[in-house]
Design a protein around this motif. Structure first.
Motif, PDB file in Angstrom:
ATOM      1  N   ILE A  11       0.866  -1.177   0.000  1.00 36.86           N
ATOM      2  CA  ILE A  11       0.000   0.000   0.000  1.00 36.86           C
ATOM      3  C   ILE A  11       0.903   1.228   0.000  1.00 36.86           C
ATOM      4  O   ILE A  11       1.762   1.357   0.873  1.00 36.86           O
ATOM      5  CB  ILE A  11      -0.885   0.013   1.260  1.00 36.86           C
ATOM      6  N   ILE A  12       0.740   2.091  -0.998  1.00 38.47           N
ATOM      7  CA  ILE A  12       1.504   3.337  -1.037  1.00 38.47           C
ATOM      8  C   ILE A  12       0.533   4.455  -0.678  1.00 38.47           C
ATOM      9  O   ILE A  12      -0.468   4.664  -1.369  1.00 38.47           O
ATOM     10  CB  ILE A  12       2.128   3.593  -2.425  1.00 38.47           C
ATOM     11  N   THR A  13       0.824   5.154   0.418  1.00 32.73           N
ATOM     12  CA  THR A  13      -0.140   6.110   0.948  1.00 32.73           C
ATOM     13  C   THR A  13       0.592   7.190   1.741  1.00 32.73           C
ATOM     14  O   THR A  13       1.829   7.254   1.711  1.00 32.73           O
ATOM     15  CB  THR A  13      -1.183   5.359   1.819  1.00 32.73           C
ATOM     16  N   ASP A  14      -0.172   8.044   2.429  1.00 39.79           N
ATOM     17  CA  ASP A  14       0.448   9.030   3.324  1.00 39.79           C
ATOM     18  C   ASP A  14       0.098   8.659   4.764  1.00 39.79           C
ATOM     19  O   ASP A  14      -0.484   7.606   5.007  1.00 39.79           O
ATOM     20  CB  ASP A  14       0.018  10.457   2.956  1.00 39.79           C
ATOM     21  N   THR A  15       0.451   9.505   5.709  1.00 39.45           N
ATOM     22  CA  THR A  15       0.253   9.132   7.117  1.00 39.45           C
ATOM     23  C   THR A  15      -1.230   8.928   7.442  1.00 39.45           C
ATOM     24  O   THR A  15      -1.573   8.003   8.177  1.00 39.45           O
ATOM     25  CB  THR A  15       0.863  10.178   8.069  1.00 39.45           C
ATOM     26  N   ASP A  16      -2.111   9.734   6.853  1.00 39.00           N
ATOM     27  CA  ASP A  16      -3.551   9.549   7.099  1.00 39.00           C
ATOM     28  C   ASP A  16      -4.017   8.191   6.587  1.00 39.00           C
ATOM     29  O   ASP A  16      -4.759   7.483   7.249  1.00 39.00           O
ATOM     30  CB  ASP A  16      -4.383  10.627   6.384  1.00 39.00           C
ATOM     31  N   GLY A  17      -3.581   7.855   5.392  1.00 40.86           N
ATOM     32  CA  GLY A  17      -3.967   6.579   4.804  1.00 40.86           C
ATOM     33  C   GLY A  17      -3.438   5.420   5.627  1.00 40.86           C
ATOM     34  O   GLY A  17      -4.116   4.407   5.822  1.00 40.86           O
ATOM     35  N   TYR A  18      -2.226   5.585   6.133  1.00 42.78           N
ATOM     36  CA  TYR A  18      -1.625   4.527   6.940  1.00 42.78           C
ATOM     37  C   TYR A  18      -2.404   4.346   8.242  1.00 42.78           C
ATOM     38  O   TYR A  18      -2.714   3.227   8.643  1.00 42.78           O
ATOM     39  CB  TYR A  18      -0.159   4.858   7.231  1.00 42.78           C
ATOM     40  N   ASP A  19      -2.755   5.457   8.865  1.00 40.16           N
ATOM     41  CA  ASP A  19      -3.563   5.377  10.098  1.00 40.16           C
ATOM     42  C   ASP A  19      -4.877   4.671   9.808  1.00 40.16           C
ATOM     43  O   ASP A  19      -5.367   3.884  10.612  1.00 40.16           O
ATOM     44  CB  ASP A  19      -3.844   6.774  10.661  1.00 40.16           C
ATOM     45  N   ASN A  20      -5.443   4.951   8.651  1.00 37.40           N
ATOM     46  CA  ASN A  20      -6.687   4.307   8.236  1.00 37.40           C
ATOM     47  C   ASN A  20      -6.496   2.789   8.113  1.00 37.40           C
ATOM     48  O   ASN A  20      -7.343   2.014   8.530  1.00 37.40           O
ATOM     49  CB  ASN A  20      -7.155   4.920   6.908  1.00 37.40           C
ATOM     50  N   CYS A  21      -5.357   2.371   7.555  1.00 35.87           N
ATOM     51  CA  CYS A  21      -5.069   0.924   7.447  1.00 35.87           C
ATOM     52  C   CYS A  21      -5.011   0.286   8.822  1.00 35.87           C
ATOM     53  O   CYS A  21      -5.549  -0.805   9.034  1.00 35.87           O
ATOM     54  CB  CYS A  21      -3.716   0.688   6.773  1.00 35.87           C
ATOM     55  N   ILE A  22      -4.351   0.965   9.745  1.00 36.04           N
ATOM     56  CA  ILE A  22      -4.224   0.430  11.099  1.00 36.04           C
ATOM     57  C   ILE A  22      -5.605   0.348  11.746  1.00 36.04           C
ATOM     58  O   ILE A  22      -5.969  -0.649  12.354  1.00 36.04           O
ATOM     59  CB  ILE A  22      -3.286   1.313  11.957  1.00 36.04           C
ATOM     60  N   ASP A  23      -6.393   1.417  11.572  1.00 35.53           N
ATOM     61  CA  ASP A  23      -7.758   1.430  12.124  1.00 35.53           C
ATOM     62  C   ASP A  23      -8.581   0.280  11.563  1.00 35.53           C
ATOM     63  O   ASP A  23      -9.424  -0.281  12.242  1.00 35.53           O
ATOM     64  CB  ASP A  23      -8.495   2.727  11.767  1.00 35.53           C
ATOM     65  N   LYS A  24      -8.353  -0.033  10.289  1.00 38.01           N
ATOM     66  CA  LYS A  24      -9.151  -1.076   9.636  1.00 38.01           C
ATOM     67  C   LYS A  24      -8.547  -2.449   9.855  1.00 38.01           C
ATOM     68  O   LYS A  24      -8.950  -3.410   9.225  1.00 38.01           O
ATOM     69  CB  LYS A  24      -9.259  -0.812   8.129  1.00 38.01           C
ATOM     70  N   LYS A  25      -7.515  -2.510  10.688  1.00 35.75           N
ATOM     71  CA  LYS A  25      -6.921  -3.805  11.072  1.00 35.75           C
ATOM     72  C   LYS A  25      -6.334  -4.560   9.880  1.00 35.75           C
ATOM     73  O   LYS A  25      -6.430  -5.770   9.804  1.00 35.75           O
ATOM     74  CB  LYS A  25      -7.962  -4.704  11.773  1.00 35.75           C
ATOM     75  N   ILE A  26      -5.738  -3.808   8.959  1.00 35.88           N
ATOM     76  CA  ILE A  26      -5.000  -4.476   7.888  1.00 35.88           C
ATOM     77  C   ILE A  26      -3.650  -4.857   8.487  1.00 35.88           C
ATOM     78  O   ILE A  26      -2.836  -3.995   8.800  1.00 35.88           O
ATOM     79  CB  ILE A  26      -4.826  -3.550   6.669  1.00 35.88           C
ATOM     80  N   PHE A  58       9.205   2.829   5.044  1.00 34.97           N
ATOM     81  CA  PHE A  58       8.710   1.493   4.710  1.00 34.97           C
ATOM     82  C   PHE A  58       8.224   0.832   5.986  1.00 34.97           C
ATOM     83  O   PHE A  58       8.915   0.895   6.997  1.00 34.97           O
ATOM     84  CB  PHE A  58       9.832   0.630   4.127  1.00 34.97           C
ATOM     85  N   LYS A  59       7.065   0.199   5.948  1.00 37.70           N
ATOM     86  CA  LYS A  59       6.575  -0.505   7.131  1.00 37.70           C
ATOM     87  C   LYS A  59       6.067  -1.880   6.746  1.00 37.70           C
ATOM     88  O   LYS A  59       5.449  -2.053   5.707  1.00 37.70           O
ATOM     89  CB  LYS A  59       5.413   0.247   7.766  1.00 37.70           C
ATOM     90  N   ASN A  60       6.304  -2.810   7.644  1.00 43.70           N
ATOM     91  CA  ASN A  60       5.720  -4.134   7.530  1.00 43.70           C
ATOM     92  C   ASN A  60       4.462  -4.107   8.387  1.00 43.70           C
ATOM     93  O   ASN A  60       4.540  -3.815   9.573  1.00 43.70           O
ATOM     94  CB  ASN A  60       6.733  -5.153   8.071  1.00 43.70           C
ATOM     95  N   MET A  61       3.302  -4.378   7.798  1.00 43.68           N
ATOM     96  CA  MET A  61       2.042  -4.246   8.528  1.00 43.68           C
ATOM     97  C   MET A  61       1.949  -5.233   9.709  1.00 43.68           C
ATOM     98  O   MET A  61       1.189  -5.017  10.626  1.00 43.68           O
ATOM     99  CB  MET A  61       0.852  -4.452   7.594  1.00 43.68           C
ATOM    100  N   TYR A  62       2.746  -6.311   9.663  1.00 48.70           N
ATOM    101  CA  TYR A  62       2.690  -7.294  10.744  1.00 48.70           C
ATOM    102  C   TYR A  62       3.041  -6.694  12.096  1.00 48.70           C
ATOM    103  O   TYR A  62       2.602  -7.174  13.119  1.00 48.70           O
ATOM    104  CB  TYR A  62       3.703  -8.420  10.520  1.00 48.70           C
ATOM    105  N   SER A  63       3.860  -5.660  12.098  1.00 51.63           N
ATOM    106  CA  SER A  63       4.334  -5.164  13.379  1.00 51.63           C
ATOM    107  C   SER A  63       3.228  -4.532  14.201  1.00 51.63           C
ATOM    108  O   SER A  63       3.430  -4.153  15.329  1.00 51.63           O
ATOM    109  CB  SER A  63       5.485  -4.173  13.163  1.00 51.63           C
ATOM    110  N   TYR A  64       2.026  -4.439  13.623  1.00 60.63           N
ATOM    111  CA  TYR A  64       0.927  -3.781  14.360  1.00 60.63           C
ATOM    112  C   TYR A  64      -0.163  -4.733  14.790  1.00 60.63           C
ATOM    113  O   TYR A  64      -1.215  -4.302  15.220  1.00 60.63           O
ATOM    114  CB  TYR A  64       0.351  -2.640  13.518  1.00 60.63           C
ATOM    115  N   ILE A  65       0.066  -6.020  14.690  1.00 62.89           N
ATOM    116  CA  ILE A  65      -0.971  -6.970  15.105  1.00 62.89           C
ATOM    117  C   ILE A  65      -1.125  -6.875  16.617  1.00 62.89           C
ATOM    118  O   ILE A  65      -0.134  -6.834  17.319  1.00 62.89           O
ATOM    119  CB  ILE A  65      -0.589  -8.407  14.689  1.00 62.89           C
TER     120      ILE A  65
END
Length: 134
Positions: free
Chosen positions: A97-112, A127-134
């Motif tokens: 996912i290529i996005t900005d900080t708002d979009g990234y926060d949205n991904c986290i909120d949506k539990k991606i 660069f972030k690995n989404m796994y680190s937020y489980i």
């Protein structure tokens, strides 16, 4: 250039789908240049099956994208807001996912919680690995 760092980051990762945020907050030339460089280097790998241009909905999608897909994406109107709620189907570790900080926060909120993200913020790229937020 920015393309090289993307390739280094992704050389050990198999990315098959890319979601690109084209919301209004990212409507600037620097972001578009960064996108072209990054997407061109990723598409050279030949692994990318799908490319999506998204804001609050999927605006365009390309199967087996090539450099013309990237030119088309860059020429779209970047507008609206970012909402990944219904856009990303299931979870896959092969998505980027290529996005900005708002979009990234949205991904986290949506539990991606799988896949990878590139966060572009006024010329700074993280660069972030989404796994680190489980």
């Amino acid at each position: 250039g920015s393309g090289n760092s993307a390739q280094l980051f992704f050389q050990d990762i198999k990315i098959t789908e890319i979601y690109v945020d084209i919301s209004g907050s990212l409507d600037n030339e620097e972001y578009k240049t960064f996108l072209s460089n990054t997407l061109n280097s990723l598409i050279l790998s030949g692994e990318i099956k799908k490319l999506y241009a998204v804001n609050w909905r999927i605006c365009e999608e390309w199967t087996q994208p090539d450099k013309y897909s990237i030119e088309k994406l860059s020429s779209l109107v970047f507008k609206g807001w970012t909402d990944f709620t219904n856009l990303i189907s299931g979870s896959s570790e092969n998505i980027l996912i290529i996005t900005d900080t708002d979009g990234y926060d949205n991904c986290i909120d949506k539990k991606i919680t799988s896949g990878y993200s590139i966060i572009y913020n006024e010329g700074h790229v993280v660069f972030k690995n989404m796994y680190s937020y489980i």
